[in-house]
Each structure stands twice: as structure tokens, then as C-alpha cells.
Design a protein around this motif. Structure first.
Motif: not given
Length: 271
Positions: A70-72, A75, A78, A82, A95, A97, A99, A107, A117, A119
């Protein structure tokens, strides 16, 4: 697969902690297979204490030890995150996200070609299994990835697949919505205090009222206007209160709040 997932979080803030806590409570991940990274030692400690999982100051360790990541982060963080670990993503990684405002296209530009990915926009009631989440898949996400996202987010509340362009609206509505609800709940409680109730009693009654009303909407399928009318007797107390809310442009203010937050999400994505 239940309980055997290895899940990592890049970012250990409030939303990551709420989501991880909910996934543990639902039995979808064992605490020992949960790992979060953050530059803040305080955030790492709070994450570990709340979830029973592990924390680290290394983003690379999260990628190395997790298959679902999880990309947490905020913004604005990011790109930095990455750029640091993007090349470590492989075909085995998914992944997700959360965000706000960061599009799947942006992304994808920062990750190896073919990275799977998703989102998503959950909200903080995930910590009590009552989140509202919408999600959309990227070009390389498989049907199995989308089914997994549905299962993960459904374990902590309501999960709805949507087309990606709608996620900014979701951010303005349910992403930011808990803050609006808490503001209304606080005001409702203050009104009870102003009318003579002890504060603790007023807040408990206000919270239960919001909870019960939300359940009626979800479980009966009736429009909120219908349920409102069922409480509103001619010449009664409720219509007096509703009249005051209408004079204060209550509905217009809430609509404006959702639109403003959605517009902010779009600007974050463009930035």
C-alpha cells in the motif's frame, strides 16, 4: 490465502494504521506478516502498537518482504518515495495506492512497465470495520488483483469498484466525509449541551443517532428524504429544527464542502 498474505505499507500514518488494524481484525493478515515504513519514529511506533505488526525506517525492506504494498504517503511525497524504491517492484508485486489525487497514469510513469496497480480511496472508519472505499485498476491489474482489492477493502467495510475519473469525487465525499460527520456530530452534541444535557450523554446520543440513521439508509434502501419525512410531523419539533438548518444553508454548505475537496484532489493530482 486468508491470513497468509504479506502486506506492506509505505507510510505508517493514520490511514495506513486504520486500514492495517482493520485487516488484522478481519483475519486477512497476521500481524507477523504486516510491515510498515515511515520516516517518523513516532508514526512507526503507533502503527506497531495499534496493529501488532512490525515497522521499519526502510522503504526497501517493505518492498522486499511484501507482495501487496500500500502506498500510503501524502501526495507530495509519492514521487520521492517511488524514485527511491520504484525499480524494486516486480511482477510479483501489487501496488495499491491510497495517495489522494495521484492518478494511475502518474504512478505508472514512476514504476517499471507492467507494474500491477490499483488506486483506491478508503476512509478512517476502516479501523472499526466500517470503511467506505472505492477503487480502480490500472492497465496491468488482473481480474484476480481487482478481486483481491474487493476482498481486502470489503473486510473493513463497504468496497465499490468505480472508473478512475470518479475517484476525485470519492475523495471529496467519503475520503473527507468522516471529518464532515465528526463536525456535525460535535455540533449535534453541543446542541444537546445547550439544551441542558450532560456532555457525555449528548455525545453518546448524537453518535448513536448518526450510526442508526446510516444503518437505516443502507439496510432499508430508502432515500434519506423519505426517512427524514418519517420523522417530520406537521407542526412538530423536527420541522422547526429543519427550518433552522435550511435558513443556515446547511445542505448547500455540505455540497460545497464535497465539491471543494474533490476539486482539491484534482489539483493535487495535477501537481
Amino acid at each position: 490465502m486468508k491470513g497468509k498474505l504479506s502486506i506492506g505499507f509505505l507510510g505508517a500514518g493514520k490511514m495506513a494504521t486504520a486500514l492495517a488494524k482493520g485487516l488484522v481484525a478481519a483475519g486477512l493478515v497476521q500481524p507477523a506478516r504486516l510491515l510498515a515504513s515511515d520516516v517518523s519514529a513516532e508514526a512507526r511506533d503507533k502503527f506497531a502498537a495499534a496493529t501488532g505488526g512490525r515497522s521499519s525506517d526502510s522503504n526497501a525492506e517493505v518492498i522486499r518482504r511484501s507482495r501487496i504494498v500500500f502506498l500510503a504517503v501524502k501526495p507530495g511525497q509519492v514521487k520521492e518515495v517511488l524514485q527511491e524504491v520504484g525499480t524494486a517492484f516486480g511482477r510479483e508485486h501489487l501496488l495499491i495506492s491510497i495517495a489522494a489525487g495521484v492518478s494511475l497514469a502518474r504512478l505508472a510513469e514512476m514504476l517499471p512497465a507492467g507494474t500491477r496497480l490499483i488506486r483506491a480511496m478508503p476512509n478512517t472508519p476502516a479501523m472499526v470495520g466500517a470503511s467506505a472505499t472505492a477503487f480502480a485498476g490500472g492497465a496491468s491489474a488482473t481480474s484476480a488483483d481487482l478481486a483481491l482489492a474487493q476482498r481486502l477493502f470489503s473486510a473493513v467495510g463497504l468496497a465499490c469498484p468505480v472508473s478512475e475519473p470518479l475517484l476525485d469525487a470519492v475523495t471529496g465525499l467519503s475520503g473527507s466525509g468522516p471529518a464532515y460527520a465528526c463536525l456535525f456530530l460535535e455540533a449535534l452534541g453541543d446542541g444537546g449541551v445547550a439544551a441542558g444535557l450532560p456532555r457525555e450523554t449528548a455525545l453518546r446520543l448524537a453518535a448513536q443517532t448518526l450510526l442508526g440513521t446510516a444503518r437505516m439508509v443502507l439496510e432499508t434502501g430508502l432515500h434519506p428524504g423519505v426517512l427524514k419525512d418519517q420523522v417530520t410531523s406537521p407542526g412538530g419539533t423536527t420541522i422547526e429544527g429543519l427550518h433552522e438548518l435550511e435558513k443556515a444553508c446547511f445542505r448547500g454548505a455540505v455540497i460545497n464542502a464535497v465539491r471543494a475537496a474533490a476539486d482539491k484532489s484534482k489539483r493535487l493530482g495535477q501537481g
